[in-house]
Enzyme design. Structure first.
Site, short mmCIF file in Angstrom:
data_model
loop_
_atom_site.label_atom_id
_atom_site.label_comp_id
_atom_site.label_asym_id
_atom_site.label_seq_id
_atom_site.Cartn_x
_atom_site.Cartn_y
_atom_site.Cartn_z
N ASP A 90 0.84 -1.19 0.00
CA ASP A 90 0.00 0.00 0.00
C ASP A 90 0.88 1.24 0.00
O ASP A 90 2.06 1.18 0.32
CB ASP A 90 -0.94 0.00 1.21
CG ASP A 90 -0.19 0.10 2.53
OD1 ASP A 90 0.78 -0.67 2.72
OD2 ASP A 90 -0.55 0.95 3.38
N ASP A 122 8.65 4.01 -1.44
CA ASP A 122 7.96 3.52 -0.23
C ASP A 122 6.64 2.89 -0.59
O ASP A 122 5.62 3.57 -0.67
CB ASP A 122 7.77 4.71 0.72
CG ASP A 122 7.15 4.34 2.03
OD1 ASP A 122 7.16 3.16 2.40
OD2 ASP A 122 6.63 5.26 2.71
N GLU A 153 0.21 -0.91 5.65
CA GLU A 153 1.23 -0.40 6.56
C GLU A 153 1.11 1.10 6.76
O GLU A 153 1.44 1.62 7.83
CB GLU A 153 2.63 -0.73 6.00
CG GLU A 153 3.77 -0.51 6.99
CD GLU A 153 4.34 0.91 6.96
OE1 GLU A 153 5.11 1.24 7.87
OE2 GLU A 153 4.03 1.67 6.01
#
Length: 446
Positions: A90, A122, A153
Site C-alpha cells: 500500500d 515507499d 502499513e
C-alpha cells in the site's frame, strides 16, 4: 562479493524497472475512504510478481478487519535457517495539494536518473528488491525463505494482531524489512534503531455553543486560544520536547549528515533547527511531539465567532529503549493537567507503536553489514530512524531470538517519501538486490 551476483543483478535491471513502473501505476492507497479495488488489485499483482520470481505457493491471506497480506513459505535445505522478507504494497495518498510536478501514479524517469511516482520508493522498491533477490537465488535456495507483504502499513494496520495470532506462520531466524534507507545514494546504511510512535487526540471545550466574537470576546475564552496555550507547553524555548516522564537519550552511531538532512527535510533558508544537542540526538534519540491535524474552520469559512470546541491529533516519537505505553501515558497526563481558564480537556489514546534497537552482535547483523560493504564498496553507517515500523514488535513476540535487518533504498536526501515527487534511484535498487542476495548466502552458511 560474487561476480555472478553482481552481473546477474545488472542483467535483471531493465526487467526490474519495468516491473516497478507497473506496480507504481496501481494507486494502492489503503486509507479509509479510498477505492478498495486498486488495493486488492495490487495484492494480486504482488502474488503474480513473486510467482514470476519462481516462488511456489504464494497466496493472499485474509487479515481480519483489513486488507490481505501476501505470504509464501519457500523450502530450503534441511536444518537451514529461515529468512523472512517483508515489504508493503500500500502507499500514501498523493493529493494534488502536495504540489506534484508529474502525475503521481504515472512513473517517469527524469534527467537525474531517478524514477518518480507515489510508492516508487515507499515501498514498491522493497517488492522489486525481494523479487530480484529470489530470481538470483534461484530454485536452489541456501535456506528457507518466507515472504510477508503487508497491504495497509501506511494506515491503521491490522497485521500485527494477525501475526501474533498465527506465530507458526511467521517464525523465522531473521526478518529482512526492506522499507527504509540510507542517508544518501551510494552511502550504505543499516538502520539499528527505530523511534516508536504514540498518538492521542486532545479536545478542548470552553463554551456550550459558538458566540459572537465582538459581543463576547475579551472575557469568554475561545477553545482555540486555550488549545494554543496547551500546545505551547509541549516544547521549551529551544524547541526541545519537554514533558515530565518522557525519556531522552544520546546517539552513539554514525552522525546524521546536516547537509543531507537539510536537503531532505526541505527546511527553508534561514529557518533554524529545533532543539539542542547533536542533530543525530534530536532526530534519533530524543522525543518529538507533532500536531498532525486540527478540527477547525478553514480561513475561507471562518466567521466572527468564538470557537466552543477544538480537537487536535498529536503524535510523539519516542526513543529506543523506552516503554511506549508509559510514554503515551506521560504525554496524556501532561495534557490533562493543562487547563487554562479552567477549560474542559479530554485526552484519548489512538495508538502505541513500540521503539526498537538492533543487537549489532547478532550473526545476521554482522552478515548484513558485510554484504552491504561488499555491494557498495564502502563502509557501512549504523544509522537511526525517526520512522516507526509497528510490525517489528509483533515479530519479536513470535520470534524473540530473530534478528531484524532494516534497510532499503528510501534515501533521506532525495526520496521524499510521503511527500510530493517521491522518487527512487535505480542504482540503489541494484546495489540492494546484490547486498540482500549476498546476505542470505552469507547467513545461510553461518
Amino acid at each position: 562479493m560474487s561476480e555472478s551476483t553482481k552481473s546477474g543483478a545488472s542483467a535483471l535491471m531493465p526487467e526490474i524497472i519495468e516491473r516497478l513502473e507497473t506496480l507504481v501505476r496501481i494507486p494502492s492507497v489503503a486509507f479509509p475512504g479510498f477505492d478498495p479495488e486498486p488495493v486488492r488489485r495490487m495484492g494480486e499483482a504482488v502474488v503474480e510478481l513473486f510467482e514470476a520470481a519462481g516462488a511456489a505457493g504464494v497466496r493472499l491471506l485474509d487479515v481480519p478487519g483489513g486488507y490481505p497480506c501476501v505470504y509464501a513459505d519457500l523450502p530450503g535445505p534441511e536444518g537451514s535457517p529461515t529468512v523472512m522478507l517483508y515489504a508493503h504494497y500500500d502507499v500514501q495518498p498523493a493529493p494534488a495539494s502536495q504540489g506534484w510536478q508529474s502525475e503521481p501514479f504515472e512513473p517517469v524517469t527524469k534527467d537525474d536518473g531517478r524514477i518518480y511516482g507515489r510508492g516508487a520508493a515507499d515501498d514498491k522498491s522493497g517488492l522489486v528488491i525481494h523479487y530480484g533477490t529470489l530470481k538470483l537465488l534461484g530454485p536452489d535456495r541456501p535456506c528457507h525463505v518466507k515472504i510477508l507483504v503487508e497491504g495497509e502499513e501506511e494506515t491503521i494496520s491490522h497485521l500485527e494482531d494477525f501475526v501474533e495470532a498465527n506465530p507458526d506462520l511467521f517464525g523465522c531466524d531473521v526478518a529482512v524489512i526492506a522499507d527504509i534507507g540510507p542517508q544518501a545514494v551510494g552511502r550504505p546504511g543499516l538502520t539499528t534503531a527505530l523511534r516508536g510512535d504514540v498518538a492521542c487526540t486532545l479536545t478542548v471545550r470552553t463554551l456550550a455553543n459558538p458566540v459572537h466574537s465582538g459581543m463576547f470576546g475579551g472575557a469568554a475564552p475561545d477553545a482555540m486560544t486555550a488549545m494554543i496555550r496547551i500546545l505551547d507547553t509541549l516544547h521549551d524555548a529551544n524547541g526541545d520536547t519537554t514533558i515530565p516522564g518522557v525519556d531522552s537519550g544520546h546517539w552513539d552511531g554514525a552522525a546524521m549528515d546536516e547537509s543531507v538532512y537539510r536537503d531532505g527535510s526541505a527546511i527553508l533558508p534561514g529557518v533554524e533547527f529545533l532543539g539542542t544537542g547533536s542533530l543525530s540526538d534530536r532526530i534519533w534519540m530524543k522525543p518529538s511531539v507533532t500536531v498532525l491535524g486540527m478540527d477547525l474552520p478553514n480561513t475561507a469559512e471562518a466567521s466572527n465567532v468564538l470557537l466552543p470546541e477544538v480537537t487536535a491529533k498529536l503524535s510523539m516519537r519516542i526513543i529506543p529503549g523506552s516503554d511506549a505505553d508509559a510514554q503515551l501515558e506521560a504525554l496524556m497526563a501532561h495534557l490533562r493537567a493543562q487547563r487554562p481558564w479552567n477549560c474542559e480537556v479530554v485526552v484519548e489514546k489512538i495508538k502505541t507503536g513500540h521503539p526498537f534497537a538492533v543487537d549489532e552482535s547478532h550473526p545476521a547483523i554482522v552478515a548484513a553489514k558485510d554484504a552491504l560493504t561488499d555491494a557498495y564498496g564502502a563502509p557501512v553507517e549504523s544509522i537511526g530512524s525517526g520512522a516507526s515500523i509497528p510490525l517489528v514488535a509483533s515479530l519479536q513476540k513470535v520470534a524473540p531470538s530473530a534478528a531484524i535487518v532494516l534497510w532499503g533504498v528510501e534515501d533521506t536526501e532525495k526520496s521524499r517519501i510521503h511527500a510530493s515527487d517521491e522518487s527512487v534511484d535505480p542504482r540503489e535498487i541494484e546495489r540492494m538486490i546484490v547486498a540482500q542476495t549476498e546476505f542470505i548466502q552469507k547467513f545461510a552458511q553461518s
